[in-house]
Design a protein around this motif. Structure first.
Motif, mmCIF file in Angstrom:
data_model
loop_
_atom_site.group_PDB
_atom_site.id
_atom_site.type_symbol
_atom_site.label_atom_id
_atom_site.label_comp_id
_atom_site.label_asym_id
_atom_site.label_seq_id
_atom_site.Cartn_x
_atom_site.Cartn_y
_atom_site.Cartn_z
ATOM 1 N N TYR A 52 0.600 -0.984 0.369
ATOM 2 C CA TYR A 52 -0.225 0.300 -0.436
ATOM 3 C C TYR A 52 0.625 1.340 -0.168
ATOM 4 N N MET A 53 0.638 2.007 -0.626
ATOM 5 C CA MET A 53 1.430 3.324 -0.627
ATOM 6 C C MET A 53 0.574 4.845 -1.127
ATOM 7 N N THR A 54 1.126 5.927 0.123
ATOM 8 C CA THR A 54 0.304 6.861 -0.402
ATOM 9 C C THR A 54 1.315 8.251 0.407
ATOM 10 N N TRP A 55 0.626 9.066 -0.441
ATOM 11 C CA TRP A 55 0.773 10.392 -0.913
ATOM 12 C C TRP A 55 0.658 11.181 0.667
ATOM 13 N N VAL A 56 1.478 11.427 1.313
ATOM 14 C CA VAL A 56 1.041 12.692 2.272
ATOM 15 C C VAL A 56 1.856 14.180 1.936
ATOM 16 N N ARG A 57 0.848 15.152 2.145
ATOM 17 C CA ARG A 57 1.333 16.122 2.192
ATOM 18 C C ARG A 57 1.754 17.095 4.357
ATOM 19 N N GLN A 58 2.814 18.275 3.742
ATOM 20 C CA GLN A 58 2.680 19.016 5.234
ATOM 21 C C GLN A 58 2.840 20.187 4.722
ATOM 22 N N ALA A 59 1.629 21.482 4.198
ATOM 23 C CA ALA A 59 0.861 22.749 3.922
ATOM 24 C C ALA A 59 2.196 23.484 4.899
#
Lengths: 118, 112
Positions: free
Chosen positions: A33-40
């Motif tokens: 399972y792969m995820t894109w996570v972001r931090q503004a």
């Protein structure tokens, strides 16, 4: 050795497009399972999109219809196509292994910066 | 507003003990989903600190421990060190409208 290396971050105008890439080594992108996570800037972590091993995809509400997650098994890479971006998409984007209900995010890339500005 | 609630900040002197709470609900932590904790130091990628509520990955000092009870979880850091200063996030899964992965808002740890 497990490595995730993101690329593709750039400065883009509102309404523009960008494609983020994540080169993976040490494990198979298609078997995880792969995820894109972001931090503004000044904000916390936010999941953006998840790709299941079976091919199912999920998106956080704010990016539905604009972002597309995909993978290339032959190149062992993960992608995030970002279309019609807005200022709210400005963030560091991390490629992360994990994303299922009972799984933690055990490996993170170093991140790539996306800046949306006119 | 994050689905999981963490205090915005905590602080402590070197050598002291601090605790960071993570409060959820019956659709995430209370539903039995595991809680995981991440450490995010300035200029680095987030790092897995605790997984499956209480487990430390190889290489994480035993100064870091965690627990879960009901709809909440807690991360405890003992013997604070200056290099512990950074942001800490809890994470779980939500079966409700929040959708899938949920993060806490993050807690900034300042080592005085």
């Amino acid at each position: 050795e497990v490595q995730l290396v993101e690329s593709g971050g750039d400065s883009v105008q509102p309404g523009g497009s960008l494609r983020l890439s994540c080169a993976i080594s040490g494990f198979s992108v298609s078997l995880n399972y792969m995820t894109w996570v972001r931090q503004a800037p000044g904000k916390g972590l936010e999941w953006v999109s998840i790709l299941y091993t079976g091919g199912s995809t999920f998106y956080t509400d704010s990016v539905k219809g604009r972002f597309t997650i995909s993978r290339d098994e032959s190149k062992n890479m993960l992608f995030l196509q970002m279309d019609n971006v807005g200022a709210e998409d400005t963030a560091v984007y991390y490629c992360v292994r994990g994303g299922s209900a009972y799984q933690h995010f055990d490996r993170w890339g170093q991140g790539t910066l996306v800046t949306v500005s006119s | 507003q994050s689905v999981l609630t963490q205090p915005p900040s905590v602080s402590g002197a070197p050598g002291q003990r601090v605790a960071i709470s993570c409060t959820g609900s019956s659709s995430n932590i209370g539903a039995g989903y595991n809680v995981h904790w991440y450490q995010h130091l300035a200029g680095t990628a987030p790092k897995l600190l605790i997984y499956g509520n209480i487990n430390r990955p190889s290489g994480v000092p035993d100064r870091f421990s965690a627990s879960k009870s009901g709809t909440s979880a807690s991360l405890v850091i003992t013997g604070l060190q200056t290099e512990d200063e950074g942001d800490y996030y809890c994470q779980s899964y939500d079966k409700g409208l929040s959708g899938l992965v949920v993060f806490g808002g993050g807690t900034k740890l300042t080592v005085l």
